[in-house]
Design a protein around this motif. Sequence first.
Motif, PDB file in Angstrom:
ATOM      1  N   GLU A   1      46.850  28.629 -42.641  1.00 37.01           N
ATOM      2  CA  GLU A   1      46.935  29.994 -43.518  1.00 37.01           C
ATOM      3  C   GLU A   1      47.310  29.549 -44.784  1.00 37.01           C
ATOM      4  OE1 GLU A   1      45.390  32.501 -42.472  1.00 37.01           O
ATOM      5  OE2 GLU A   1      45.104  31.883 -40.289  1.00 37.01           O
TER       6      GLU A   1
ATOM      7  N   THR B   1      43.399  28.096 -51.381  1.00 39.89           N
ATOM      8  CA  THR B   1      42.171  28.105 -51.707  1.00 39.89           C
ATOM      9  C   THR B   1      41.570  29.338 -52.341  1.00 39.89           C
ATOM     10  OG1 THR B   1      41.588  26.514 -49.946  1.00 39.89           O
ATOM     11  CG2 THR B   1      39.566  27.625 -50.799  1.00 39.89           C
ATOM     12  N   ALA B   2      42.035  30.544 -51.792  1.00 37.45           N
ATOM     13  CA  ALA B   2      41.596  31.905 -51.999  1.00 37.45           C
ATOM     14  C   ALA B   2      42.132  32.052 -53.561  1.00 37.45           C
ATOM     15  CB  ALA B   2      41.918  32.920 -51.195  1.00 37.45           C
ATOM     16  N   THR B   3      43.484  31.958 -53.741  1.00 44.35           N
ATOM     17  CA  THR B   3      43.995  32.030 -54.856  1.00 44.35           C
ATOM     18  C   THR B   3      43.340  31.295 -56.215  1.00 44.35           C
ATOM     19  OG1 THR B   3      46.198  32.442 -53.952  1.00 44.35           O
ATOM     20  CG2 THR B   3      46.422  31.865 -56.349  1.00 44.35           C
ATOM     21  N   GLU B   4      43.034  30.121 -55.691  1.00 48.95           N
ATOM     22  CA  GLU B   4      42.282  29.189 -56.783  1.00 48.95           C
ATOM     23  C   GLU B   4      41.008  29.743 -57.132  1.00 48.95           C
ATOM     24  OE1 GLU B   4      41.123  24.576 -57.570  1.00 48.95           O
ATOM     25  OE2 GLU B   4      42.188  25.109 -55.798  1.00 48.95           O
ATOM     26  N   THR B   5      40.356  30.130 -56.010  1.00 52.83           N
ATOM     27  CA  THR B   5      38.925  30.783 -56.079  1.00 52.83           C
ATOM     28  C   THR B   5      39.146  32.018 -57.086  1.00 52.83           C
ATOM     29  OG1 THR B   5      37.968  30.071 -53.987  1.00 52.83           O
ATOM     30  CG2 THR B   5      37.074  32.027 -55.242  1.00 52.83           C
ATOM     31  N   CYS B   6      40.105  32.703 -56.680  1.00 54.55           N
ATOM     32  CA  CYS B   6      40.393  34.130 -57.610  1.00 54.55           C
ATOM     33  C   CYS B   6      40.758  33.859 -58.951  1.00 54.55           C
ATOM     34  CB  CYS B   6      41.579  35.117 -56.954  1.00 54.55           C
ATOM     35  SG  CYS B   6      41.194  35.834 -55.296  1.00 54.55           S
TER      36      CYS B   6
ATOM     37  N   LYS C   1      44.465  28.393 -46.805  1.00 52.33           N
ATOM     38  CA  LYS C   1      43.517  29.172 -46.976  1.00 52.33           C
ATOM     39  C   LYS C   1      43.874  30.144 -48.250  1.00 52.33           C
ATOM     40  CE  LYS C   1      41.704  29.719 -42.046  1.00 52.33           C
ATOM     41  NZ  LYS C   1      41.547  30.381 -40.963  1.00 52.33           N
ATOM     42  N   CYS C   2      45.266  30.599 -48.320  1.00 46.84           N
ATOM     43  CA  CYS C   2      45.592  31.285 -49.350  1.00 46.84           C
ATOM     44  C   CYS C   2      45.640  30.696 -50.710  1.00 46.84           C
ATOM     45  CB  CYS C   2      47.052  31.650 -48.838  1.00 46.84           C
ATOM     46  SG  CYS C   2      47.368  32.833 -47.671  1.00 46.84           S
TER      47      CYS C   2
ATOM     48  N   THR D   1      47.166  27.455 -60.314  1.00 43.01           N
ATOM     49  CA  THR D   1      47.349  27.760 -58.870  1.00 43.01           C
ATOM     50  C   THR D   1      48.820  27.319 -58.296  1.00 43.01           C
ATOM     51  OG1 THR D   1      44.856  27.206 -58.355  1.00 43.01           O
ATOM     52  CG2 THR D   1      46.430  27.228 -56.443  1.00 43.01           C
TER      53      THR D   1
END
Length: 310
Positions: A266, A272-277, A269-270, A42
């Motif tokens: 933001e 978090t989304a990157t880590e989830t992906c 959020k990005c 990440t």
Amino acid sequence: MVMPMTCSNESMFPPSSYDYKVFAENCWTKYGVTPRPHWITTEYGGHRIEQVLKRSGGNIIFSNGMQDPWSRGGVLKNISATITALVTEKGAHHVDFRSATKEDPEWLVQQRRQEVEIIQKWIDDEIKGEREREREREMSRRSGACLRCCLVVFAVVSALCVSGPALYWKFKKGLKHTGASSVCSPCVCDCPPPLSLIKIAPGLANLSVTDCGGDDPDLKEEMGKQFVDLLSEEMKLRETVSKEHNHHINITFAEARRIASLYQKEAEKCNTATETCEQARERSEALWLMEKKVTSLWERRARQLGWDGE
């Protein structure tokens, strides 16, 4: 840093397996922290390391020798003007970091020279940039001093414009009185005293002449009050302008803080989304490897039973 590495029976190293639970317990026992398995990918991009370095990296040399097995996971091309990749076909593992000898081949000598030139250019650019920044700071200080001088001159001129006429007329009348006292001599004749203008023309007493009353204390007091009122109005006007300017600055600062907070949210959020992906990608890759192993196993069994393949 979590590095899930294993060794199979076909490796030159002793066989070993990987267990994240055991790894995390060792980290907690030795260092008192729990590792984050996806933090490295990440933070530094993982397979997207080029994008991360292009955005936030600089002054990096990736030296890779193609005879080094680790070069398959290295950066083999330039990412930006200050992130350079030096690739040599005959290079081995950190061979350019070893001490120079007379037996070094020409390509190794050239590579070391090139690395020194690149680092020297970084240093020269930094020194040049620091000199330019110092020059800009000096220009800013000079501009501030010039602005202060201009404000002082403006204040002096404004004061002269406000109080200059009164001082001028007072100085002029003082010169007239001085000239009259030095030119006129006392009268020693036996002439009768001159008649008063009021006795000659009584109507003159009711006339109002603008130049009269220059030595009147009441008039001077009134003029002083008007001057004080004018200065008070000027000070109030400047105070109002200053308050409006401060109010505008406060509004701008609050808006900047709001926008910065919005951008920070933001960005979180990005991340978090990157880590989830990244987690989903790793799970998908693990499932794909598992399916590949199962497919290979069934294919091997089918061939043992006489299947020749398509």
